[in-house]
Design a protein around this motif. Structure first.
Motif, PDB file in Angstrom:
ATOM      1  N   PRO A  55       0.927  -1.390   0.040  1.00  0.00           N
ATOM      2  CA  PRO A  55      -0.245  -0.090  -0.159  1.00  0.00           C
ATOM      3  C   PRO A  55       0.871   1.326   0.117  1.00  0.00           C
ATOM      4  CG  PRO A  55      -0.786  -1.573   1.585  1.00  0.00           C
ATOM      5  CD  PRO A  55       0.555  -2.081   1.316  1.00  0.00           C
ATOM      6  N   HIS A  56       2.047   1.156   0.483  1.00  0.00           N
ATOM      7  CA  HIS A  56       2.908   2.292   0.352  1.00  0.00           C
ATOM      8  C   HIS A  56       3.804   2.651  -0.740  1.00  0.00           C
ATOM      9  CE1 HIS A  56       1.879   2.961   4.720  1.00  0.00           C
ATOM     10  NE2 HIS A  56       1.784   1.579   4.835  1.00  0.00           N
ATOM     11  N   ILE A  57       4.156   1.712  -1.607  1.00  0.00           N
ATOM     12  CA  ILE A  57       4.729   1.680  -2.934  1.00  0.00           C
ATOM     13  C   ILE A  57       4.246   1.499  -3.894  1.00  0.00           C
ATOM     14  CG2 ILE A  57       6.838   1.200  -1.395  1.00  0.00           C
ATOM     15  CD1 ILE A  57       6.920  -1.524  -2.679  1.00  0.00           C
ATOM     16  N   GLY A  58       3.028   0.897  -4.086  1.00  0.00           N
ATOM     17  CA  GLY A  58       2.282   0.776  -5.346  1.00  0.00           C
ATOM     18  C   GLY A  58       2.641  -0.369  -6.055  1.00  0.00           C
ATOM     19  N   PRO A  59       1.821  -1.076  -6.864  1.00  0.00           N
ATOM     20  CA  PRO A  59       2.248  -2.167  -7.691  1.00  0.00           C
ATOM     21  C   PRO A  59       3.068  -2.160  -8.630  1.00  0.00           C
ATOM     22  CG  PRO A  59       0.020  -1.627  -8.329  1.00  0.00           C
ATOM     23  CD  PRO A  59       0.448  -0.767  -7.088  1.00  0.00           C
ATOM     24  N   GLY A  60       3.567  -1.123  -9.226  1.00  0.00           N
ATOM     25  CA  GLY A  60       4.412  -1.075 -10.346  1.00  0.00           C
ATOM     26  C   GLY A  60       5.787  -1.107  -9.630  1.00  0.00           C
ATOM     27  N   LEU A  61       6.263  -0.495  -8.683  1.00  0.00           N
ATOM     28  CA  LEU A  61       7.334  -0.686  -8.041  1.00  0.00           C
ATOM     29  C   LEU A  61       7.394  -2.014  -7.337  1.00  0.00           C
ATOM     30  CD1 LEU A  61      10.144   0.394  -7.074  1.00  0.00           C
ATOM     31  CD2 LEU A  61       9.157   1.678  -5.379  1.00  0.00           C
ATOM     32  N   GLY A  62       6.378  -2.425  -6.758  1.00  0.00           N
ATOM     33  CA  GLY A  62       6.278  -3.746  -5.975  1.00  0.00           C
ATOM     34  C   GLY A  62       6.664  -5.008  -6.829  1.00  0.00           C
ATOM     35  N   THR A  63       6.170  -4.718  -8.261  1.00  0.00           N
ATOM     36  CA  THR A  63       6.579  -6.067  -9.181  1.00  0.00           C
ATOM     37  C   THR A  63       8.007  -5.977  -9.278  1.00  0.00           C
ATOM     38  OG1 THR A  63       5.846  -4.562 -11.005  1.00  0.00           O
ATOM     39  CG2 THR A  63       4.258  -6.448 -10.164  1.00  0.00           C
ATOM     40  N   ILE A  64       8.653  -4.663  -9.620  1.00  0.00           N
ATOM     41  CA  ILE A  64      10.057  -4.786  -9.811  1.00  0.00           C
ATOM     42  C   ILE A  64      10.823  -5.109  -8.533  1.00  0.00           C
ATOM     43  CG2 ILE A  64      12.072  -2.923  -9.691  1.00  0.00           C
ATOM     44  CD1 ILE A  64      10.206  -1.233 -11.594  1.00  0.00           C
ATOM     45  N   LEU A  65      10.360  -4.986  -7.295  1.00  0.00           N
ATOM     46  CA  LEU A  65      11.169  -5.407  -6.020  1.00  0.00           C
ATOM     47  C   LEU A  65      10.851  -6.823  -5.931  1.00  0.00           C
ATOM     48  CD1 LEU A  65       9.997  -2.607  -3.751  1.00  0.00           C
ATOM     49  CD2 LEU A  65      12.468  -3.301  -4.223  1.00  0.00           C
ATOM     50  N   THR A  66       9.794  -7.549  -6.366  1.00  0.00           N
ATOM     51  CA  THR A  66       9.757  -8.778  -6.073  1.00  0.00           C
ATOM     52  C   THR A  66      10.317  -9.587  -7.277  1.00  0.00           C
ATOM     53  OG1 THR A  66       7.606  -8.830  -7.476  1.00  0.00           O
ATOM     54  CG2 THR A  66       7.335  -8.856  -5.167  1.00  0.00           C
ATOM     55  N   ALA A  67      10.890  -9.053  -8.209  1.00  0.00           N
ATOM     56  CA  ALA A  67      11.931  -9.717  -9.089  1.00  0.00           C
ATOM     57  C   ALA A  67      13.254 -10.208  -8.332  1.00  0.00           C
ATOM     58  CB  ALA A  67      12.698  -8.633 -10.160  1.00  0.00           C
ATOM     59  N   SER A  68      13.312  -9.928  -7.009  1.00  0.00           N
ATOM     60  CA  SER A  68      14.428 -10.729  -6.329  1.00  0.00           C
ATOM     61  C   SER A  68      14.286 -12.139  -6.007  1.00  0.00           C
ATOM     62  CB  SER A  68      14.446 -10.040  -4.885  1.00  0.00           C
ATOM     63  OG  SER A  68      13.063 -10.214  -4.134  1.00  0.00           O
ATOM     64  N   GLU A  69      12.850 -12.432  -6.541  1.00  0.00           N
ATOM     65  CA  GLU A  69      12.518 -13.806  -6.522  1.00  0.00           C
ATOM     66  C   GLU A  69      13.696 -15.012  -7.396  1.00  0.00           C
ATOM     67  OE1 GLU A  69       9.345 -16.902  -8.247  1.00  0.00           O
ATOM     68  OE2 GLU A  69       8.855 -14.860  -8.028  1.00  0.00           O
ATOM     69  N   LEU A  70      14.087 -14.423  -8.469  1.00  0.00           N
ATOM     70  CA  LEU A  70      14.981 -15.163  -9.475  1.00  0.00           C
ATOM     71  C   LEU A  70      16.316 -15.406  -8.790  1.00  0.00           C
ATOM     72  CD1 LEU A  70      14.928 -17.125 -11.798  1.00  0.00           C
ATOM     73  CD2 LEU A  70      14.912 -14.914 -13.353  1.00  0.00           C
ATOM     74  N   PRO A  71      16.900 -14.541  -8.385  1.00  0.00           N
ATOM     75  CA  PRO A  71      18.247 -14.553  -7.940  1.00  0.00           C
ATOM     76  C   PRO A  71      18.581 -15.553  -6.879  1.00  0.00           C
ATOM     77  CG  PRO A  71      17.830 -12.051  -8.377  1.00  0.00           C
ATOM     78  CD  PRO A  71      16.645 -12.675  -8.539  1.00  0.00           C
ATOM     79  N   ILE A  72      17.527 -15.438  -5.693  1.00  0.00           N
ATOM     80  CA  ILE A  72      17.720 -16.189  -4.728  1.00  0.00           C
ATOM     81  C   ILE A  72      17.432 -17.624  -5.109  1.00  0.00           C
ATOM     82  CG2 ILE A  72      16.361 -16.895  -2.454  1.00  0.00           C
ATOM     83  CD1 ILE A  72      17.953 -14.227  -2.428  1.00  0.00           C
ATOM     84  N   ALA A  73      16.583 -17.827  -6.099  1.00  0.00           N
ATOM     85  CA  ALA A  73      16.349 -19.309  -6.606  1.00  0.00           C
ATOM     86  C   ALA A  73      17.702 -19.933  -7.232  1.00  0.00           C
ATOM     87  CB  ALA A  73      15.353 -19.177  -7.731  1.00  0.00           C
ATOM     88  N   VAL A  74      18.265 -18.910  -8.161  1.00  0.00           N
ATOM     89  CA  VAL A  74      19.694 -19.256  -8.579  1.00  0.00           C
ATOM     90  C   VAL A  74      20.624 -19.560  -7.540  1.00  0.00           C
ATOM     91  CG1 VAL A  74      21.593 -18.848 -10.004  1.00  0.00           C
ATOM     92  CG2 VAL A  74      19.210 -18.071 -10.803  1.00  0.00           C
ATOM     93  N   ILE A  75      20.948 -18.607  -6.626  1.00  0.00           N
ATOM     94  CA  ILE A  75      21.915 -19.005  -5.500  1.00  0.00           C
ATOM     95  C   ILE A  75      21.496 -20.323  -4.709  1.00  0.00           C
ATOM     96  CG2 ILE A  75      22.599 -17.839  -3.391  1.00  0.00           C
ATOM     97  CD1 ILE A  75      22.229 -15.087  -4.656  1.00  0.00           C
ATOM     98  N   LEU A  76      20.181 -20.493  -4.340  1.00  0.00           N
ATOM     99  CA  LEU A  76      19.947 -21.671  -3.644  1.00  0.00           C
ATOM    100  C   LEU A  76      20.204 -22.810  -4.108  1.00  0.00           C
ATOM    101  CD1 LEU A  76      16.888 -20.600  -1.309  1.00  0.00           C
ATOM    102  CD2 LEU A  76      19.347 -20.757  -0.642  1.00  0.00           C
ATOM    103  N   SER A  77      19.905 -22.903  -5.560  1.00  0.00           N
ATOM    104  CA  SER A  77      20.025 -23.964  -6.769  1.00  0.00           C
ATOM    105  C   SER A  77      21.589 -24.599  -6.636  1.00  0.00           C
ATOM    106  CB  SER A  77      19.545 -23.799  -7.787  1.00  0.00           C
ATOM    107  OG  SER A  77      20.159 -23.011  -8.461  1.00  0.00           O
ATOM    108  N   ALA A  78      22.323 -23.348  -6.517  1.00  0.00           N
ATOM    109  CA  ALA A  78      23.793 -23.810  -6.342  1.00  0.00           C
ATOM    110  C   ALA A  78      24.213 -24.125  -5.020  1.00  0.00           C
ATOM    111  CB  ALA A  78      24.774 -22.406  -6.905  1.00  0.00           C
ATOM    112  N   LEU A  79      23.775 -23.591  -4.187  1.00  0.00           N
ATOM    113  CA  LEU A  79      24.346 -23.872  -2.571  1.00  0.00           C
ATOM    114  C   LEU A  79      23.806 -25.264  -1.961  1.00  0.00           C
ATOM    115  CD1 LEU A  79      24.153 -20.319  -1.013  1.00  0.00           C
ATOM    116  CD2 LEU A  79      26.241 -21.477  -1.734  1.00  0.00           C
ATOM    117  N   VAL A  80      22.334 -25.284  -2.386  1.00  0.00           N
ATOM    118  CA  VAL A  80      21.721 -26.517  -1.535  1.00  0.00           C
ATOM    119  C   VAL A  80      21.706 -27.707  -2.746  1.00  0.00           C
ATOM    120  CG1 VAL A  80      19.483 -27.362  -0.714  1.00  0.00           C
ATOM    121  CG2 VAL A  80      20.174 -24.911  -0.458  1.00  0.00           C
ATOM    122  N   LEU A  81      21.387 -27.579  -3.838  1.00  0.00           N
ATOM    123  CA  LEU A  81      20.958 -28.613  -4.740  1.00  0.00           C
ATOM    124  C   LEU A  81      22.576 -28.895  -5.500  1.00  0.00           C
ATOM    125  CD1 LEU A  81      17.886 -27.867  -6.441  1.00  0.00           C
ATOM    126  CD2 LEU A  81      18.210 -29.442  -4.679  1.00  0.00           C
TER     127      LEU A  81
END
Length: 303
Positions: A235-261
C-alpha cells in the motif's frame, strides 16, 4: 516507517518466493507429486498465519469484508496451480521466464488502474530485469527449448495471477490489520488449491507425515510470509514498484540451487543475477534521493 523500509519488506517477500523452487525439487525427488506438495504447502501456510493471527491485533469484519478478502486470495492459489501446470509441458527455465513477465504487467496495471505513467527510470529498470531473467534462467547456456502452446498459456496465466495478487494485496482491505488480512488471503488461496488440485492423498497418514517437513517450509516461505509482507509494504509503494522489487525471487532461486542442490550455475546465469539486482536498484533510485522542499525566495525589497 519510511518508504525505503516498506520497499525492503516487499523485497524480502520476493526473496521468500525465490527460496521455494529448490525445496520443491527436493520434495519431488523424495517421491511426492504436485498435488501433495502444493496441498501441504497451502495447508501449513494457512495454519501458520492463523496461529499468528490469534495473537495479533484484529478488527471486527462483516461478511462482505470476509468475502472480499477470500476472493482476493484466489490469485494466491491460482499462481501456484498455473505455474505447476506450465512445468508439465515446458522446460523449467522457460516456464519461469513466462512467470517473470509479471514485472512489466504490474507496471502496465498501475498505468491502467491508477493512471500512473511509468517513468523512464522504471522502463529502463524493467528492460534490465527482463534481460537479467533470460540470463539467470540459463536459456542461453542450455540452448533452445521446445515451446508448447498449452505450457505458454499456463505460464502467462501464472504471470497475470501473480500480478493480480500483488495488486490486490496493496489495494484491498487497507484498514484491516496486516496479519488478519493475510490470514484471509491465504485461506482464499488454500480453498482454491483444494478445489482445483484435490490433494486427497494428504489424508493418508504416511503421506502426510512424509510431506509435512516440506509443506511446513514451503508453507512458511511461500504462503504465510509473502502475503503478510506484501500487505504491509504494497500500500505504501504501489504495484508498479512492487513488481520490480519482487524480481528478487529469481536471484535467490539461482543462488540456492547452487548452494543446496549443488547445481552448476554458469557465468551468464551469475551475470543475470547481477543484472536483476541492478535493475531493482535502478527502479529504486528515486526513493534514495531526498525530496527537496521548495523554499520561498524573499524579494530584495524585503531586505
Amino acid at each position: 516507517m519510511k518508504t525505503w523500509q516498506y520497499a525492503l519488506i516487499v523485497f524480502i517477500g520476493g526473496c521468500c518466493y525465490g527460496a521455494l523452487s529448490t525445496f520443491v525439487k527436493l520434495a519431488y525427488s523424495a517421491g511426492f507429486n504436485v498435488a501433495e506438495v502444493t496441498g501441504s504447502q497451502y495447508l501449513f501456510g494457512a495454519l501458520l498465519i492463523w496461529v499468528l493471527a490469534l495473537f495479533s491485533k484484529k478488527k471486527k469484519l462483516t461478511l462482505p469484508n470476509i468475502g472480499t478478502l477470500l476472493l482476493s486470495g484466489i490469485p494466491v492459489g491460482l499462481t501456484g496451480v498455473f505455474y505447476y501446470q506450465s512445468l508439465q509441458t515446458l522446460h523449467a527455465s522457460l516456464a519461469i521466464i513466462f512467470l517473470f513477465q509479471f514485472v512489466w504487467i504490474g507496471t502496465l496495471a498501475e498505468w491502467i488502474f491508477y493512471k500512473k505513467i511509468p517513468t523512464k527510470g522504471k522502463v529502463v529498470s524493467i528492460g534490465i530485469l527482463i534481460i537479467g531473467s533470460i540470463l539467470a534462467a540459463g536459456i542461453i547456456t542450455e540452448g533452445a527449448f521446445e515451446v508448447s502452446l498449452q505450457g505458454t498459456v499456463w505460464g502467462l496465466l501464472s504471470a497475470l495471477t501473480y500480478t493480480a495478487f500483488i495488486f490486490l494485496s496493496g489495494s484491498v482491505g487497507k484498514d484491516i490489520p496486516s496479519v488478519q488480512k493475510s490470514a484471509f488471503l491465504t485461506t482464499g488461496g488454500l480453498i482454491t488449491v483444494l478445489i482445483l488440485l484435490q490433494p486427497t492423498e494428504l489424508f493418508q497418514l504416511d503421506v502426510f507425515m512424509g510431506v509435512a517437513p516440506y509443506g511446513l517450509y514451503l508453507g512458511l516461505l511461500g504462503v504465510a510470509l509473502p502475503p503478510l509482507l506484501f500487505t504491509i509494504g504494497m500500500p505504501h509503494i504501489g504495484p508498479g514498484l512492487g513488481t520490480i522489487l519482487t524480481a528478487s525471487e529469481l536471484p535467490i532461486a539461482v543462488i540456492l540451487s547452487a548452494l543446496v542442490l549443488g547445481e552448476i550455475v554458469s557465468m551468464s546465469q551469475w551475470l543475470g543475477v547481477v543484472f536483476i539486482l541492478g535493475g531493482i536498484m535502478v527502479g529504486n533510485v528515486k526513493m534514495a534521493k531526498p525530496k527537496m522542499k521548495s523554499v520561498p525566495v524573499e524579494s530584495e525589497s524585503a531586505t
